[in-house]
Design an enzyme around this catalytic site. Structure first.
Site, mmCIF file in Angstrom:
data_model
loop_
_atom_site.group_PDB
_atom_site.id
_atom_site.type_symbol
_atom_site.label_atom_id
_atom_site.label_comp_id
_atom_site.label_asym_id
_atom_site.label_seq_id
_atom_site.Cartn_x
_atom_site.Cartn_y
_atom_site.Cartn_z
ATOM 1 N N GLU A 1 -5.902 -9.782 0.586
ATOM 2 C CA GLU A 1 -5.284 -10.829 1.496
ATOM 3 C C GLU A 1 -6.621 -11.222 2.442
ATOM 4 O O GLU A 1 -6.586 -12.511 2.767
ATOM 5 C CB GLU A 1 -4.151 -10.497 2.300
ATOM 6 C CG GLU A 1 -4.328 -9.788 3.492
ATOM 7 C CD GLU A 1 -5.068 -8.261 3.360
ATOM 8 O OE1 GLU A 1 -5.998 -7.959 4.133
ATOM 9 O OE2 GLU A 1 -5.043 -7.754 2.335
ATOM 10 N N LYS B 1 0.683 -1.231 -0.046
ATOM 11 C CA LYS B 1 0.017 0.046 -0.161
ATOM 12 C C LYS B 1 0.881 1.178 -0.298
ATOM 13 O O LYS B 1 2.127 1.258 0.532
ATOM 14 C CB LYS B 1 -0.991 0.052 1.276
ATOM 15 C CG LYS B 1 -1.863 -1.172 1.448
ATOM 16 C CD LYS B 1 -2.750 -0.875 2.635
ATOM 17 C CE LYS B 1 -3.583 -1.929 2.740
ATOM 18 N NZ LYS B 1 -4.599 -2.045 1.840
ATOM 19 N N ARG C 1 -9.722 -11.725 1.945
ATOM 20 C CA ARG C 1 -10.727 -12.842 1.284
ATOM 21 C C ARG C 1 -9.821 -14.272 1.452
ATOM 22 O O ARG C 1 -10.300 -15.498 1.319
ATOM 23 C CB ARG C 1 -10.740 -12.538 -0.190
ATOM 24 C CG ARG C 1 -10.062 -12.573 -1.184
ATOM 25 C CD ARG C 1 -10.071 -11.643 -2.291
ATOM 26 N NE ARG C 1 -10.468 -10.355 -2.057
ATOM 27 C CZ ARG C 1 -10.438 -9.391 -3.086
ATOM 28 N NH1 ARG C 1 -10.755 -9.815 -4.228
ATOM 29 N NH2 ARG C 1 -10.495 -8.114 -2.451
#
Length: 519
Positions: free
Chosen positions: A369, A297, A371
Site C-alpha cells: 500500500e 499481515k 507505493r
C-alpha cells in the site's frame, strides 16, 4: 538556562523544541573555555594508548587513572569507556573516560558518537563537566558542537506513557543534568551548536512520531503535528479527503477507504532562499498503521506497524531542522497520511484504482500500500512545485532488509549526480545508503493485463519492483527513492540511537541540503 547558549531538551515544551519530544532526561548544555571539575562527574577523553590531556591533572591529581587503565586494560579505543568512583584526591565523585582512538584514523560522524558515548556515562549525575582535551588532536568548534549534538541524541527515550516514575522523578528532578563542555573553541562552538541543535530537534521529532502508538497518532493527529511547524515559519497546508478526491488521488484514497479515520495530505513549505530559486522536495510515506488490509499481515510483529510512517516522520523532522536552523534553501515536504485497515469497505485484491496521474493500477496485494500512497503524493508534489529534485522516503519493503540488512537504506535513483550526493551525505552522517538497480527488465514485471500497472512484481527483487513502480510517477524530474524499512525502526542500537525509532533520514538529508543546495 545556564550562562551562555544552552541546549535544553525536555519533556516540557521549550523554545525551539518540538512539543511532542519525549526525553528520559533534561540535558542543559553550555560551553566554556575553562571550568573546574564537577564535584559529581567529570568526563575526560583519552587518545590511543590511554593518553590524557592537561585537564586530567585537575581531575585526577593523584594519578589514579593510570593505574586503573593498566588494571582494566583500557587503551583509549574509539568510544570505549571506563569509570572510576571516588578516586583518591579527585574533586569529582566519579570520573568517566571516553576513548577517542587513533587521531590518524578519524571516523565519520566520530565526534557525535563520542558525545553519545559520554552521555551514556551520565548515570544519575545532576551536573557534569566534560573536558574536550586530547593530546595530539586539535578540537575545533565543529567537533565540539558535534560532540554536544551526540549527547542530545543519546539522551532520548520514549517513556511518556509510563505512570510509575523513579525516585528522582518523584522528587521533581526528572533526571535533569547540567553539562558544561570545556573546549578551546567554546565561543565559536556555541554558534556552531545552534545549527546542530536544530537538526537534533528534527531527529528527536521524527523518533517521537514513529514511537507514538497508532491509537493516539492517526492521520489527523499527525497532520496537526506537521501544522505545528508553522511557528518556525514553515507554511503548512492540510488537504482533506474531499480535496484529494477532487484532485483524483484514487491510489492514496484506496488505501485509506478501509479505515474510519480519514486521510490527510500535509504540504510543508520552507522558503529560506530567493523566490526564483527552484525548491528541493521530499515526500514521505505516512501509513500510521498497516494491518496489510485484506492481504492481512500475520499477527506476530504487527504491533511494529505503528512505525510504517517512518518516511513521513523523517520528512517532518527534516522540515523542522531546515526551518529551525534557517537554511538558505527553498524546500517542500509532502506527506501522505493514511491508515490501512480492514472492514467492509476496505480495498480488495484485484481492485483497479486511478491515480492522480491518470494511470490505472491493479491492486493485487493490499499490503503493498505504501507505493500507492506515494504515487499520488509524488505526482502532486512534482506537478505543483516543479522541484529541482524529489526524494521520497518510505518503510516500503521487507525485501530491502533481505538485501541490505539494517545498516544501509536502499537507494534507487534516475540521476547519478543526486545518487552520488546522497551516498556522500550518508557516509558523512553514517546514515548510510546503498544504491540498487533500476531497469526495463524490472519495470516490465509490474505491467498488468488489466490496467496500466500492478502494484506488485512477483517474489524476486521486491524492493526494486517497488521502486520501478514509483518511477512511473516522477516524470523527468531528478528523483531518488530511499527504502528505510530496516533503518527507521527496530534498527541496531548505536552510541547516538538507543531506542526503537532512530529518526533515520533527517541527518542524511539535512547534510545533503547543507553540502549541495544552500547559499
Amino acid at each position: 538556562m545556564r550562562a551562555g547558549r544552552s541546549a535544553v531538551v525536555s519533556a516540557a515544551p521549550a523554545a525551539g523544541i518540538p512539543s511532542g519530544v519525549v526525553m528520559s532526561r533534561t540535558i542543559e548544555i553550555s560551553f566554556a573555555r575553562s571550568a573546574k571539575p564537577s564535584d559529581e562527574l567529570s568526563v575526560l577523553l583519552a587518545a590511543d594508548g590511554g593518553r590524557l590531556g592537561a585537564a586530567a591533572q585537575a581531575v585526577d591529581p593523584s594519578g589514579v587513572l593510570a593505574r586503573a587503565f593498566r588494571i582494566s586494560g583500557f587503551r583509549g579505543k574509539a568510544r570505549a569507556t571506563t569509570e572510576i568512583v571516588a578516586a583518591q584526591g579527585s574533586p569529582s565523585d566519579r570520573i568517566a573516560v571516553v576513548g577517542v582512538g587513533d587521531p590518524a584514523s578519524p571516523q565519520p560522524d566520530g565526534w557525535a558518537r563520542l558525545g553519545g558515548a559520554a552521555a551514556g556515562q551520565l548515570g544519575k549525575a545532576r551536573k557534569a563537566t566534560v573536558f574536550l582535551d586530547v593530546p595530539g588532536i586539535e578540537i575545533g568548534a565543529r567537533e565540539a558542537a558535534d560532540f554536544a549534538f551526540g549527547m542530545l541524541l543519546r539522551a532520548y527515550s520514549f517513556d511518556r506513557y509510563k505512570t510509575k516514575k523513579g525516585e528522582d522523578d518523584a522528587n521533581g528532578a526528572a533526571g535533569k543534568v547540567a553539562v558544561t563542555i570545556v573546549a578551546a573553541a567554546a565561543t565559536a562552538a556555541k554558534k556552531e551548536f545552534a545549527a546542530a541543535q536544530a537538526v537534533a530537534e528534527g531527529v528527536l521529532l521524527a523518533r517521537d512520531l514513529v514511537n507514538e502508538p497508532a491509537n493516539l497518532l492517526g492521520p489527523l493527529e499527525f497532520a496537526e503535528r506537521a501544522r505545528e511547524l508553522g511557528r518556525l515559519g514553515v507554511k503548512v497546508e492540510i488537504l482533506t479527503e474531499k480535496e484529494m478526491k477532487k484532485l483524483g488521488m484514487g491510489a492514496l484514497l484506496g488505501v485509506a477507504q478501509g479505515s474510519v479515520r480519514p486521510p490527510r495530505l500535509a504540504v510543508m513549505q520552507w522558503n529560506g532562499a530567493p523566490r526564483n530559486r527552484r525548491p528541493v522536495a521530499f515526500v514521505g510515506k505516512g501509513v500510521v498503521f498497516d494491518t496489510g488490509g485484506n492481504s492481512m499481515k500475520p499477527a506476530s510483529g504487527m504491533e511494529d506497524m505503528k512505525g510504517d510512517m517512518g518516511g513521513a516522520a523523517a520528512v517532518t523532522g527534516l522540515m523542522h531542522a531546515l526551518a529551525a536552523r534557517k537554511a538558505t534553501v527553498n524546500a517542500i515536504g509532502v506527506i501522505g497520511l493514511v491508515e490501512n485497515m480492514v472492514d467492509g469497505n476496505a480495498q480488495r485484491p484485484g481492485d483497479i484504482v486511478t491515480s492522480m496521474s491518470g494511470q490505472t493500477i491493479e491492486v493485487l496485494n493490499t499490503d503493498a500500500e505504501g507505493r500507492l500512497v506515494l504515487a499520488d503524493a509524488i505526482w502532486y508534489c512534482i506537478d505543483r512545485f516543479k522541484p529541482a529534485f524529489a526524494i521520497d522516503l518510505a518503510t516500503l519493503t521487507g525485501a530491502v532488509m533481505v538485501a541490505l540488512g539494517q545498516h544501509h537504506a536502499g537507494l534507487f535513483s534516475n540521476n547519478d549526480e543526486l545518487a552520488g550526493r546522497l551516498l556522500a551525505a550518508g557516509l558523512a552522517t553514517q546514515e548510510r545508503v546503498w544504491r540498487l538497480p533500476l531497469g526495463p527488465e524490472y519495470d516490465k514485471l509490474i505491467d498488468s493485463k488489466n490496467a496500466d500497472m500492478k502494484n506488485i512484481g512477483g517474489r524476486y527483487g521486491g524492493s526494486i519492483t517497488a521502486a520501478q513502480f514509483l518511477q512511473r510517477f516522477v516524470k523527468d524530474t531528478a528523483w531518488a527513492h530511499l527504502d528505510i524499512a530496516g533503518t527507521a525502526m527496530g534498527s541496531p542500537a548505536t552510541e547516538i540511537s538507543q531506542g526503537w525509532a532512530s529518526g533515520f533520514g533527517v541527518r542524511l538529508l539535512d547534510r545533503l541540503v547543507r553540502d549541495n543546495y544552500e547559499g
